[in-house]
Design a protein around this motif. Structure first.
Motif, PDB file in Angstrom:
ATOM      1  N   GLY A 172       0.841  -1.026  -0.078  1.00 54.17           N
ATOM      2  CA  GLY A 172      -0.013  -0.060   0.126  1.00 54.17           C
ATOM      3  C   GLY A 172       0.721   1.243  -0.082  1.00 54.17           C
ATOM      4  O   GLY A 172       2.103   1.215   0.056  1.00 54.17           O
ATOM      5  N   LEU A 173       0.313   2.309  -0.002  1.00 49.73           N
ATOM      6  CA  LEU A 173       0.728   3.455  -0.076  1.00 49.73           C
ATOM      7  C   LEU A 173       1.333   3.789   1.652  1.00 49.73           C
ATOM      8  O   LEU A 173       0.751   3.518   2.580  1.00 49.73           O
ATOM      9  N   ARG A 174       2.548   4.282   1.561  1.00 49.58           N
ATOM     10  CA  ARG A 174       2.875   4.596   3.086  1.00 49.58           C
ATOM     11  C   ARG A 174       3.708   5.927   3.037  1.00 49.58           C
ATOM     12  O   ARG A 174       4.472   6.290   2.339  1.00 49.58           O
ATOM     13  N   ILE A 175       3.052   6.863   4.005  1.00 48.80           N
ATOM     14  CA  ILE A 175       3.782   7.890   4.254  1.00 48.80           C
ATOM     15  C   ILE A 175       4.113   7.781   5.867  1.00 48.80           C
ATOM     16  O   ILE A 175       3.847   7.073   6.574  1.00 48.80           O
TER      17      ILE A 175
ATOM     18  N   ARG B  66      -2.980  15.102  -4.146  1.00 50.64           N
ATOM     19  CA  ARG B  66      -3.814  16.078  -3.398  1.00 50.64           C
ATOM     20  C   ARG B  66      -2.904  16.360  -1.998  1.00 50.64           C
ATOM     21  O   ARG B  66      -3.449  17.494  -1.409  1.00 50.64           O
ATOM     22  N   ILE B  67      -2.442  15.181  -1.280  1.00 48.19           N
ATOM     23  CA  ILE B  67      -1.650  15.451  -0.436  1.00 48.19           C
ATOM     24  C   ILE B  67      -0.151  16.274  -0.404  1.00 48.19           C
ATOM     25  O   ILE B  67       0.415  16.152   0.515  1.00 48.19           O
ATOM     26  N   GLY B  68      -0.056  16.277  -1.479  1.00 42.27           N
ATOM     27  CA  GLY B  68       1.203  16.832  -2.238  1.00 42.27           C
ATOM     28  C   GLY B  68       2.498  15.788  -2.499  1.00 42.27           C
ATOM     29  O   GLY B  68       3.622  16.173  -2.960  1.00 42.27           O
ATOM     30  N   GLY B  69       2.173  14.768  -2.505  1.00 44.52           N
ATOM     31  CA  GLY B  69       2.946  13.517  -2.908  1.00 44.52           C
ATOM     32  C   GLY B  69       2.612  13.308  -4.476  1.00 44.52           C
ATOM     33  O   GLY B  69       2.027  13.956  -4.911  1.00 44.52           O
ATOM     34  N   ALA B  70       3.220  12.069  -4.898  1.00 39.35           N
ATOM     35  CA  ALA B  70       2.985  11.963  -6.222  1.00 39.35           C
ATOM     36  C   ALA B  70       2.902  10.264  -6.172  1.00 39.35           C
ATOM     37  O   ALA B  70       3.475   9.390  -5.651  1.00 39.35           O
ATOM     38  N   PHE B  71       2.284   9.927  -7.658  1.00 36.14           N
ATOM     39  CA  PHE B  71       2.074   8.698  -7.854  1.00 36.14           C
ATOM     40  C   PHE B  71       2.450   8.299  -9.108  1.00 36.14           C
ATOM     41  O   PHE B  71       1.384   8.927  -9.817  1.00 36.14           O
ATOM     42  N   VAL B  72       3.272   7.977  -9.689  1.00 32.45           N
ATOM     43  CA  VAL B  72       3.810   7.858 -11.020  1.00 32.45           C
ATOM     44  C   VAL B  72       4.169   6.463 -11.543  1.00 32.45           C
ATOM     45  O   VAL B  72       5.037   5.643 -11.084  1.00 32.45           O
ATOM     46  N   LEU B  73       3.417   6.162 -12.704  1.00 28.43           N
ATOM     47  CA  LEU B  73       3.521   4.948 -13.355  1.00 28.43           C
ATOM     48  C   LEU B  73       4.837   4.970 -14.236  1.00 28.43           C
ATOM     49  O   LEU B  73       5.310   6.036 -14.830  1.00 28.43           O
ATOM     50  N   ALA B  74       5.801   3.726 -14.162  1.00 30.44           N
ATOM     51  CA  ALA B  74       7.073   3.801 -14.683  1.00 30.44           C
ATOM     52  C   ALA B  74       7.169   2.499 -15.247  1.00 30.44           C
ATOM     53  O   ALA B  74       6.725   1.601 -14.954  1.00 30.44           O
ATOM     54  N   ALA B  75       7.995   2.646 -16.340  1.00 31.02           N
ATOM     55  CA  ALA B  75       8.631   1.379 -17.065  1.00 31.02           C
ATOM     56  C   ALA B  75       9.923   1.113 -17.388  1.00 31.02           C
ATOM     57  O   ALA B  75      10.623   2.124 -17.455  1.00 31.02           O
ATOM     58  N   GLU B 119       6.148  10.968  -1.099  1.00 33.59           N
ATOM     59  CA  GLU B 119       5.404  11.902  -0.300  1.00 33.59           C
ATOM     60  C   GLU B 119       5.486  13.193  -1.041  1.00 33.59           C
ATOM     61  O   GLU B 119       4.767  14.056  -0.565  1.00 33.59           O
ATOM     62  N   SER B 120       6.527  13.544  -1.755  1.00 30.49           N
ATOM     63  CA  SER B 120       6.606  14.978  -2.522  1.00 30.49           C
ATOM     64  C   SER B 120       6.652  14.609  -3.825  1.00 30.49           C
ATOM     65  O   SER B 120       7.598  13.540  -4.245  1.00 30.49           O
ATOM     66  N   ALA B 121       6.344  15.644  -4.648  1.00 25.23           N
ATOM     67  CA  ALA B 121       6.644  15.151  -6.263  1.00 25.23           C
ATOM     68  C   ALA B 121       7.868  15.320  -6.653  1.00 25.23           C
ATOM     69  O   ALA B 121       8.566  14.691  -7.542  1.00 25.23           O
ATOM     70  N   ASP B 122       8.830  16.042  -5.834  1.00 24.05           N
ATOM     71  CA  ASP B 122      10.338  16.282  -6.165  1.00 24.05           C
ATOM     72  C   ASP B 122      11.099  15.095  -5.798  1.00 24.05           C
ATOM     73  O   ASP B 122      11.890  14.822  -6.709  1.00 24.05           O
ATOM     74  N   ALA B 123      10.484  14.123  -4.826  1.00 25.43           N
ATOM     75  CA  ALA B 123      11.301  12.915  -4.511  1.00 25.43           C
ATOM     76  C   ALA B 123      11.156  11.893  -5.786  1.00 25.43           C
ATOM     77  O   ALA B 123      11.961  10.885  -5.647  1.00 25.43           O
ATOM     78  N   ILE B 124      10.209  12.054  -6.615  1.00 20.51           N
ATOM     79  CA  ILE B 124       9.984  11.098  -7.856  1.00 20.51           C
ATOM     80  C   ILE B 124      11.561  11.225  -8.735  1.00 20.51           C
ATOM     81  O   ILE B 124      12.042  10.014  -8.852  1.00 20.51           O
ATOM     82  N   ALA B 125      12.052  12.161  -9.115  1.00 20.07           N
ATOM     83  CA  ALA B 125      13.149  12.555  -9.827  1.00 20.07           C
ATOM     84  C   ALA B 125      14.151  11.736  -9.178  1.00 20.07           C
ATOM     85  O   ALA B 125      15.326  11.060  -9.485  1.00 20.07           O
ATOM     86  N   GLU B 126      14.250  11.904  -7.858  1.00 19.51           N
ATOM     87  CA  GLU B 126      15.609  11.701  -7.119  1.00 19.51           C
ATOM     88  C   GLU B 126      15.458   9.960  -7.114  1.00 19.51           C
ATOM     89  O   GLU B 126      16.307   9.236  -7.289  1.00 19.51           O
ATOM     90  N   VAL B 127      14.150   9.588  -6.729  1.00 19.82           N
ATOM     91  CA  VAL B 127      14.198   7.936  -6.814  1.00 19.82           C
ATOM     92  C   VAL B 127      14.344   7.275  -8.168  1.00 19.82           C
ATOM     93  O   VAL B 127      15.031   6.330  -8.568  1.00 19.82           O
ATOM     94  N   VAL B 128      13.988   7.937  -9.225  1.00 14.66           N
ATOM     95  CA  VAL B 128      14.268   7.519 -10.773  1.00 14.66           C
ATOM     96  C   VAL B 128      15.695   7.387 -10.718  1.00 14.66           C
ATOM     97  O   VAL B 128      16.209   6.481 -11.322  1.00 14.66           O
ATOM     98  N   GLY B 129      16.622   8.382 -10.266  1.00 13.19           N
ATOM     99  CA  GLY B 129      17.760   8.547 -10.614  1.00 13.19           C
ATOM    100  C   GLY B 129      18.547   7.119  -9.958  1.00 13.19           C
ATOM    101  O   GLY B 129      19.464   6.583 -10.136  1.00 13.19           O
ATOM    102  N   LYS B 130      18.043   7.100  -8.599  1.00 13.79           N
ATOM    103  CA  LYS B 130      18.335   6.114  -7.829  1.00 13.79           C
ATOM    104  C   LYS B 130      18.463   4.692  -8.436  1.00 13.79           C
ATOM    105  O   LYS B 130      19.238   3.675  -8.557  1.00 13.79           O
TER     106      LYS B 130
END
Lengths: 176, 158
Positions: A172-175, B66-75, B119-130
């Protein structure tokens, strides 16, 4: 990349007016992200945990539902266990100028469970419309995909269906 | 995934609970009443449906964006010989919420599809890089630009 920027939908005007989660909302999210208590008075139970009146829990949940922080309160079925063992991600290349009209039509089909516009990644990926289709078998999914193809007609320039063959991870989503 | 035996009442519960759970003092009692069963029976069955994984979750479904986080599909395009190493490397990231192997009907080589939740949109780019560094493979991102679907529509058919 900023994902928040991709959410500038017509129906998202309330997003600007939507204050960031206040600390109490955040605690409520944390207290319920594993699920609602399976107790006769679940909101009272949360209220006790958070040290606030039950009415405030209900009011905050109502507000989060109204402003879209909560999409719905309900059950998430496991598709496999309820008889949908085939899961096809159908993807379509349709003209950008037509995608919103076509997407609305495809999203309204009862067997399409999710329908999104997403960016193309050329040359590897020419598709901009994604429609998830579930069925009891691949053949059933393929019949449903053919219905979508029929609706799109000449607006469909190319398409593909990607079937999930293995679930590799699901949490699930975890924050927090 | 094994099929679980569920009866007509369970099916009615799953259908009824896909949305619109009441915000009142005794919501389970209210739902049980519409289903013609007791509150205790509903609670026991819900517990059992969750334990058997017929339901993966019951509660508020948050719109993480809407909580400030991001949920992005990746492949990713993962070579067959490298498959297990990449699965392990990708799944080791807590931001990877779902991960599916997918097989194209038309030879598309993107065969690993996962969802990144941060939890934040900015964190996506960081995790993608990793992830790209850990796997040595490019990650393609498919952020949702528009959604054409609102409700849950699957009826129980098991």
């Amino acid at each position: 990349m900023t994902v928040a920027g991709d959410l500038a939908h017509d129906h998202d005007h309330d997003l600007d007016a939507n204050p960031a989660l206040d600390p109490l909302d955040r605690r409520l999210v944390l207290a319920t992200q594993n699920g609602l208590p399976l107790l006769p008075r679940p909101y009272h139970h949360l209220a006790e945990q958070l040290g606030i009146p039950p009415d405030e829990v209900i009011e905050r949940l109502r507000r989060m539902l109204a402003n879209g922080l909560i999409r719905r309160i309900g059950a998430v079925p496991n598709h496999y266990a309820i008889g949908y063992t085939a899961n096809g991600m159908s993807v379509w290349d349709v003209p950008d100028a037509r995608i919103d009209e076509l997407g609305a039509q495809i999203g309204a089909i009862d067997f399409v469970t999710h329908c999104y516009r997403r960016p193309r990644r050329l040359p590897a990926w020419p598709y901009n419309l994604f429609a998830m289709v579930h069925g009891a078998s691949r053949a059933e999914v393929q019949r449903k995909v053919a219905v979508i193809a029929g609706i799109l007609g000449p607006d469909c320039r190319a398409h593909d269906v990607l079937f999930s063959t293995r679930l590799l991870k699901k949490t699930g989503l975890r924050i927090g | 995934m094994s099929e679980v035996a569920i009866d007509a009442i369970d099916r009615a519960i799953v259908d009824r609970l896909q949305g619109g759970f009441p915000l009142c003092e005794q919501p389970y009692a209210a739902v049980a009443h519409t289903l013609g069963i007791s509150e205790a029976d509903l609670l026991a069955r819900l517990q059992a449906l969750l334990a058997a994984r017929v339901l993966t979750r019951f509660g508020p479904l948050f719109q993480i964006e809407r909580i400030g986080g991001a949920f992005v599909l990746a492949a990713m395009r993962v070579p067959e010989g490298d498959w297990q190493r990449v699965v392990d490397a990708v799944n080791a990231f807590p931001a990877v919420a779902h991960n599916y192997r997918r097989e194209s009907e038309r030879g598309c080589e993107l065969n690993m599809w996962f969802v990144l939740a941060t939890e934040s949109a900015d964190a996506i780019a960081e995790v993608v890089g990793k992830i790209e560094t850990a796997c040595g493979l490019p990650v393609f991102l498919f952020p949702k630009e528009r959604e054409y679907f609102i409700e849950m529509k699957l009826a129980v058919r098991a």
